[in-house]
Design a protein around this motif. Structure first.
Motif, mmCIF file in Angstrom:
data_model
loop_
_atom_site.group_PDB
_atom_site.id
_atom_site.type_symbol
_atom_site.label_atom_id
_atom_site.label_comp_id
_atom_site.label_asym_id
_atom_site.label_seq_id
_atom_site.Cartn_x
_atom_site.Cartn_y
_atom_site.Cartn_z
ATOM 1 N N SER A 108 0.845 -1.201 0.000
ATOM 2 C CA SER A 108 0.000 0.000 0.000
ATOM 3 C C SER A 108 0.877 1.246 0.000
ATOM 4 O O SER A 108 0.562 2.239 -0.661
ATOM 5 C CB SER A 108 -0.879 0.047 1.252
ATOM 6 O OG SER A 108 -1.658 -1.101 1.345
ATOM 7 N N GLU A 111 1.952 1.812 -3.394
ATOM 8 C CA GLU A 111 0.845 2.315 -4.222
ATOM 9 C C GLU A 111 0.702 3.824 -4.047
ATOM 10 O O GLU A 111 0.480 4.553 -5.006
ATOM 11 C CB GLU A 111 -0.463 1.587 -3.872
ATOM 12 C CG GLU A 111 -0.471 0.142 -4.394
ATOM 13 C CD GLU A 111 -1.786 -0.589 -4.082
ATOM 14 O OE1 GLU A 111 -2.546 -0.838 -5.026
ATOM 15 O OE2 GLU A 111 -2.031 -0.909 -2.904
ATOM 16 N N LYS A 116 1.876 0.234 -9.139
ATOM 17 C CA LYS A 116 0.610 -0.474 -9.369
ATOM 18 C C LYS A 116 0.741 -1.883 -8.809
ATOM 19 O O LYS A 116 1.760 -2.549 -9.039
ATOM 20 C CB LYS A 116 0.315 -0.589 -10.871
ATOM 21 C CG LYS A 116 0.307 0.742 -11.604
ATOM 22 C CD LYS A 116 -1.040 1.444 -11.463
ATOM 23 C CE LYS A 116 -0.987 2.874 -12.002
ATOM 24 N NZ LYS A 116 -1.011 3.903 -10.943
#
Ligand SMILES: Cc1ncc(COP(=O)(O)O)c(C=O)c1O
Ligand SMILES: Cc1ncc(COP(=O)(O)O)c(C=O)c1O
Ligand code: FES
Ligand code: FES
Lengths: 390, 151, 390
Positions: A108, A111, A116
């Protein structure tokens, strides 16, 4: 009565031999492994001999073994380290929906930085399909991370096949083996693994010491910058007592792993079949066969995990739950959700995880203690009543 | 992980007034899909509008069970008007406090009481039978409000 | 003869009480602190009581204390974590030329990412001038990091003044207190410290456990992403035995630190004056007074550090050197260079670092052992001969 500890997937009790090895190191091998004098050299010797043991255990070479501070640190090092060193090549990473937070959280984080991530789905027993991996790979994929076995439901993933797909495409393959290291055989060559994480406290070793296997030639930036330790791949004065304990734990695993896997599988299957039989509206979560020898995860409809857990604890039995009520975030288990369980069933889940010291008597004790607890809690449940009158 | 008070654990081990009052005058149900707990409260009222009997059923954690148990004890002997004044903080206080993250379990108690009183006053429409499938439980906002009030 | 261990700045021998505390934790408090059952709660209790002890020791509140895996990890967390969370505010960091690699290396990493770092100079005794800090601060400065005392030369920096300057400008102030924690009094309030790093193994605690103090309200992103441990500021199953040992070490320090500082200062000054007197062309490196009680760093012209070190080791005395020959990189000490020492003098440096068990007899033994070693090595040195005939 002695306490029945069935939360070994959370952490294990260090083996007496492990404690002995740590004690001896704390007392005698106290030097800094970077020091040039004999006190330092002794400490250096201890670490390098431990490294050789670790390497042999997974069919790696000693140079490929890096000691870290935890399984979490190993995962963070891989995920952020590969992202950083290969960002020019691509920004796509593939993982699964059921990884531990120690994989999901660094993903995360990436991200947020613009990477991606594709999270592969799984079937309702927790298995990832190698064909899904094939489809997910793109030109931009730089890393694939799939756990060896899941910590909540115990499902063992097809690592060798997944690794082979990555190897063929020239993509680094990482596996979080925190739950399997020391419990199931691992051969990094045969299983096509480029990077692997492990943590000593899951195999009767000490807390605060982890391992990262990184195949020779894998480009990875360090997470901890500083001194020259671990060939500049992980700075910090080495945790020699932790390493000594970890090495002893691996030594024990090497001799008893196979035998214990069989023994615990038997106990596991006894507990599963007894509870399925004795408790109506109960179900097993995860795969019935491709499953950690020490993992039992079951849902009991209409009752809440924390309530069962505390009742069991009162009677001297330690287990854990996937219930939201027991997690700091109050979110229900993402793993049980990924199996397609309803929130309600996920709330009524318990995980029993066995150890080398678990006995048959203990298993029988759990069966005879839990059954009336569930009956009593169901009598109190507004959901159960409704269901009953339906 | 949670630091439960002795009082919470005492109510959890020996929950008072578990079950359902027959032919209840007040009846309420709440369920929070977010954390999967559900609570049902029933009570009986005498000619002086005093609550004579209150019972609960709970699918929830130790705090939820203890809060419901404590609530039923508090209700007994109160007039409906007085019962209406009970807040989740009163419930938590009667338990010697709840962990911050578990305050919403006592909010459930306040909510179910409101519904049961509404039912008593003739607004049973507030109570939908199919709870759990229909999320009409405690909202995030209410939880946050409760957390703030308790800081 | 017992070995004389004078490399305590590298690492210390764990105190017997520390080993006892770890042992008891390894045997009895083995639970995972995140587990809800009583085995887990016991472990949680141990950690929180340790945290309160740590906090009281530096006049902080328990919430402000985060356990990490090492001093290096604490430094990396601060430097990268502040950079990440304040990058929108600015990209300038101020530090000094003489920081430990565990500060310099993460700073270099940030420089690669586009951050600007100013390294404050120091005088020839290692002191940083607060006026230099004032001049270096700009609109873009987001962090100042200056070590409390230097690990090689022992110089103690004017932390309170530096901190006050930062506080006034609203800039976060970090100090690497790895060498002082447990040896010198620290009061984070009075000293204007926002962030502080420490490592247990430098104060008779175990290796592999560190501490990070972060003042309430300081915005910092975690380095290890994963579970909810340490209020989401540092994921990983907590190293409970390490924490237990660290807490015991702090308990010991709280009772004996003051007394030991006086005692070791006396021994330190005896060793310095004797060697200055007995060995011609020798010099003390670092500040004569503003100096760690346990640190002696001296240069002996015409001889090489490694040769002295190995000769001493042979005779049962463990010390370290700033010589390039003993570091993995073969680069001479950046700290001695920052004092303006010639390469030659830097090569001839030794560091003696005392401990709570160092005795007067040991110090005398070192004096009488080292003097002839130096004489003998000088007799062998081409530089010395030249010097002599000049
Ligand atoms: C699958 C898995 N990965 C990673 C971890 C993290 O390991 P550690 O807590 O040692 O950092 C765990 C256990 O907590 C785990 O079960
Ligand atoms: C000043 C200073 N900072 C940081 C460190 C790093 O500490 P650790 O090795 O515990 O990571 C050390 C010692 O090695 C040190 O002396
Ligand atoms: S019922 Fe879920 S947290 Fe209390
Ligand atoms: S003289 Fe050999 S490395 Fe310096």
């Amino acid at each position: 009565m002695d306490r029945i500890y069935l939360d070994n997937a959370a952490t294990t009790q260090p083996a007496p031999e492990v404690i002995e090895a740590m004690l001896s190191c704390l007392r005698k091998t106290y030097g800094n492994p970077s020091s040039l004098h004999s006190v330092g050299l002794e400490a250096r010797g201890l670490i390098e001999s431990a490294r050789r043991k670790m390497a042999a255990f997974i069919n790696a070479s000693p140079d490929e073994v890096i000691f870290t501070g935890s399984g979490t640190e190993s995962n963070n090092t891989v995920i952020k380290g590969i992202a950083l060193s290969l960002q020019d090549k691509g920004n796509h990473i593939i993982s699964t929906a059921i990884e531990h937070h120690a994989v999901h959280a660094p993903l995360s984080f990436l991200e947020e930085q613009g990477f991606k991530v594709t999270y592969l789905p799984n079937d309702d027993e927790g298995l990832v399909d190698p064909d899904d991996l094939k489809k997910a790979i793109s030109e931009k994929t730089i890393l694939v991370s799939v756990m060896h076995a899941n910590n909540e439901i115990g499902t063992i993933e097809p690592i060798r096949e997944l690794g082979a797909i990555c190897r063929e495409r020239g993509i680094y393959f990482h596996t979080d083996a925190v739950q399997t290291f020391g419990h199931l055989p691992i051969d990094v060559q045969e299983m096509n693994i480029d990077l692997l994480s492990a943590s000593a406290h899951k195999l009767y070793g000490p807390k605060g010491i982890g391992l990262l296997y990184a195949r020779k030639g894998v480009k990875i930036k360090p997470l901890l910058h500083g001194g020259d330790q671990e060939k500049r791949r992980r700075a910090s004065t080495e945790n020699t007592p932790g390493i000594a304990g970890f090495a002893k734990a691996v030594e024990l695993a090497a001799t008893e792993m196979e035998r214990e896997a069989l023994r615990q599988t038997r106990l596991r299957d006894r507990l599963i079949s007894a509870l399925l039989e004795l408790v109506p509206e109960s179900r097993l979560n995860g795969h019935p066969k491709l499953r950690l020898p020490n993992n039992i995860n079951m849902s009991f409809a209409y009752v809440e995990g924390e309530a069962m857990l505390l009742n069991l604890d009162m009677q001297g039995i330690s287990v854990s739950t996937g219930s939201a009520c027991t997690s700091a975030s109050l979110e229900p288990s993402h793993v049980l959700a990924a199996l397609g369980l309803t929130q309600e069933l996920s709330h009524g889940s318990l995980r029993f995880s066995l150890s080398r010291s678990t006995t048959e008597e203990e298993i029988e004790q759990v069966i005879s203690t839990l059954t009336p607890i569930i009956a009593q809690l169901r009598a109190m449940s507004p959901l159960y009543r409704k269901q009953a009158v339906k | 992980m949670w630091e439960y008070t002795d009082k919470v654990m005492e109510h959890f081990w020996n929950p008072r007034n578990v079950g359902e009052v027959e032919n209840p005058d007040g009846l309420g149900e709440v369920g929070s899909i977010a954390c999967g707990d559900a609570l049902r409260l029933t009570f009986k009222v005498d000619e002086n509008k005093r609550i004579t009997e209150a019972k609960f059923k709970s699918f929830g954690c130790a705090s939820a069970i203890a809060a419901a148990s404590a609530l039923t004890e508090m209700l007994k002997g109160l007039t409906v008007e007085d019962a209406e004044k009970i807040t989740n903080q009163d419930i938590a206080a009667s338990l010697g406090g709840l962990p911050k993250q578990k305050m919403h379990c006592s909010v459930l108690g306040e909510q179910v009481l409101e519904k049961a009183i509404a039912y008593y006053r003739g607004n049973p429409a507030d109570n939908k039978e199919e709870m759990i499938c229909e999320c009409f439980g405690v909202t995030e906002l209410e939880i946050q409000k409760a957390l703030k009030e308790n800081n």
